[in-house]
Enzyme design. Structure first.
Site, PDB file in Angstrom:
ATOM      1  N   ARG A 138      58.421  85.301  12.103  1.00  0.00           N
ATOM      2  CA  ARG A 138      59.536  84.367  12.306  1.00  0.00           C
ATOM      3  C   ARG A 138      60.845  85.111  12.544  1.00  0.00           C
ATOM      4  O   ARG A 138      61.733  84.625  13.223  1.00  0.00           O
ATOM      5  CB  ARG A 138      59.731  83.474  11.076  1.00  0.00           C
ATOM      6  N   GLU A 148      63.318  70.624  18.083  1.00  0.00           N
ATOM      7  CA  GLU A 148      61.964  71.194  18.016  1.00  0.00           C
ATOM      8  C   GLU A 148      61.982  72.643  18.476  1.00  0.00           C
ATOM      9  O   GLU A 148      62.724  72.990  19.403  1.00  0.00           O
ATOM     10  CB  GLU A 148      61.044  70.429  18.972  1.00  0.00           C
ATOM     11  N   GLY A 163      59.450  75.819  12.233  1.00  0.00           N
ATOM     12  CA  GLY A 163      59.691  76.674  13.406  1.00  0.00           C
ATOM     13  C   GLY A 163      61.072  76.543  14.018  1.00  0.00           C
ATOM     14  O   GLY A 163      61.552  77.467  14.659  1.00  0.00           O
ATOM     15  N   LYS A 192      55.849  73.892  26.786  1.00  0.00           N
ATOM     16  CA  LYS A 192      54.634  74.362  27.462  1.00  0.00           C
ATOM     17  C   LYS A 192      53.988  73.153  28.127  1.00  0.00           C
ATOM     18  O   LYS A 192      53.016  72.600  27.619  1.00  0.00           O
ATOM     19  CB  LYS A 192      53.641  74.914  26.426  1.00  0.00           C
ATOM     20  N   ASP A 196      54.263  71.571  22.677  1.00  0.00           N
ATOM     21  CA  ASP A 196      53.022  72.151  23.185  1.00  0.00           C
ATOM     22  C   ASP A 196      52.121  70.996  23.642  1.00  0.00           C
ATOM     23  O   ASP A 196      52.279  70.486  24.736  1.00  0.00           O
ATOM     24  CB  ASP A 196      52.421  72.988  22.049  1.00  0.00           C
ATOM     25  N   PHE A 242      50.630  81.998  23.401  1.00  0.00           N
ATOM     26  CA  PHE A 242      51.013  81.726  22.015  1.00  0.00           C
ATOM     27  C   PHE A 242      52.151  82.673  21.654  1.00  0.00           C
ATOM     28  O   PHE A 242      51.991  83.896  21.668  1.00  0.00           O
ATOM     29  CB  PHE A 242      49.844  81.905  21.038  1.00  0.00           C
ATOM     30  N   VAL A 243      53.310  82.076  21.381  1.00  0.00           N
ATOM     31  CA  VAL A 243      54.506  82.889  21.165  1.00  0.00           C
ATOM     32  C   VAL A 243      54.935  82.881  19.705  1.00  0.00           C
ATOM     33  O   VAL A 243      54.643  81.940  18.958  1.00  0.00           O
ATOM     34  CB  VAL A 243      55.684  82.413  22.053  1.00  0.00           C
TER      35      VAL A 243
END
Ligand code: 5GP
Length: 190
Positions: free
Chosen positions: A173, A107, A53, A139, A111, A160-161
């Site tokens: 992505r 990162e 990510g 978050k 979360d 949720f993104v």
């Protein structure tokens, strides 16, 4: 049209709601670049990209740094679809020693904190000179393990993104902005 060549944000058939615009991301990443460069003057930190990510954020952040750096990657797996499995596995380790080095973990999002905590524990055990975390997104309301990134791009609500490197089962992505995927109905998706 196939998913592979669908316009950004329209893989689901309709644009996803924007949470953070591409312009806001780019401004904030430049600011982070200035702040982080100041913290690492005359050092050459090892940027540890937490895959997958963080790859777009890390690429933009690295170009916003004026300090020299070395790039390494670490792949940790904890997510399947939208729910955390609660387990973090090392899928791919670093390719270098970090003893005595300044390490900056990059990162995409913190979360529950499990992934960042696992990365910190793993890398701290290798005696780096310093270790810090920069997260594009945070978050805090979802935290189950205390982790305090030194730098955060944006604090967000419990949404949720996807986009800017963040995926949902491999999709989205490539969106240039951060979007909410909460409205997507994934029933029947593979
Ligand atoms: P944590 O271990 O802190 O619960 O989660 C860390 C990882 O879960 C992130 O690096 C990211 O891959 C994934 N994750 C957590 N929240 C989100 C989210 O809102 N969207 C996406 N796409 N991934 C998330």
């Amino acid at each position: 049209m196939t998913l592979a060549n669908a316009p950004a944000g329209e893989e689901s058939g309709a644009p996803l709601p924007t949470v953070i615009s591409a312009d806001a991301i780019s401004r904030r990443v430049r600011e982070l670049g200035v702040e982080i460069s100041a913290a690492y003057t005359d050092r050459e930190p090892v940027l540890v990209l937490v895959l997958h990510g963080a790859f777009i954020f890390a690429a933009d952040l690295a170009r916003a740094l004026t300090a020299g750096y070395q790039v390494e990657s670490l792949a940790l797996a904890s997510y399947h679809g939208r729910e955390s499995s609660g387990q973090v596995q090392v899928v791919k380790d670093l390719g270098c020693e970090i003893a005595g080095r300044d390490v900056l973990i990059v990162e995409d999002i913190v979360d529950t904190g499990r992934t960042a905590a696992a990365a910190l524990a793993l890398l701290e055990s290798r005696d780096p000179r310093s270790i810090e975390v920069v997260a594009l997104l945070d978050k805090p309301s979802r935290r189950v393990i205390e982790v305090n990134p030194r730098w955060v791009g944006f604090e967000i609500e419990d949404v949720f993104v996807v986009g800017y490197g963040l995926d949902l089962d491999g999709r989205f992505r490539g969106l240039p902005y951060i979007a909410s995927a909460d409205a997507l109905d994934l029933k029947g998706d593979s």
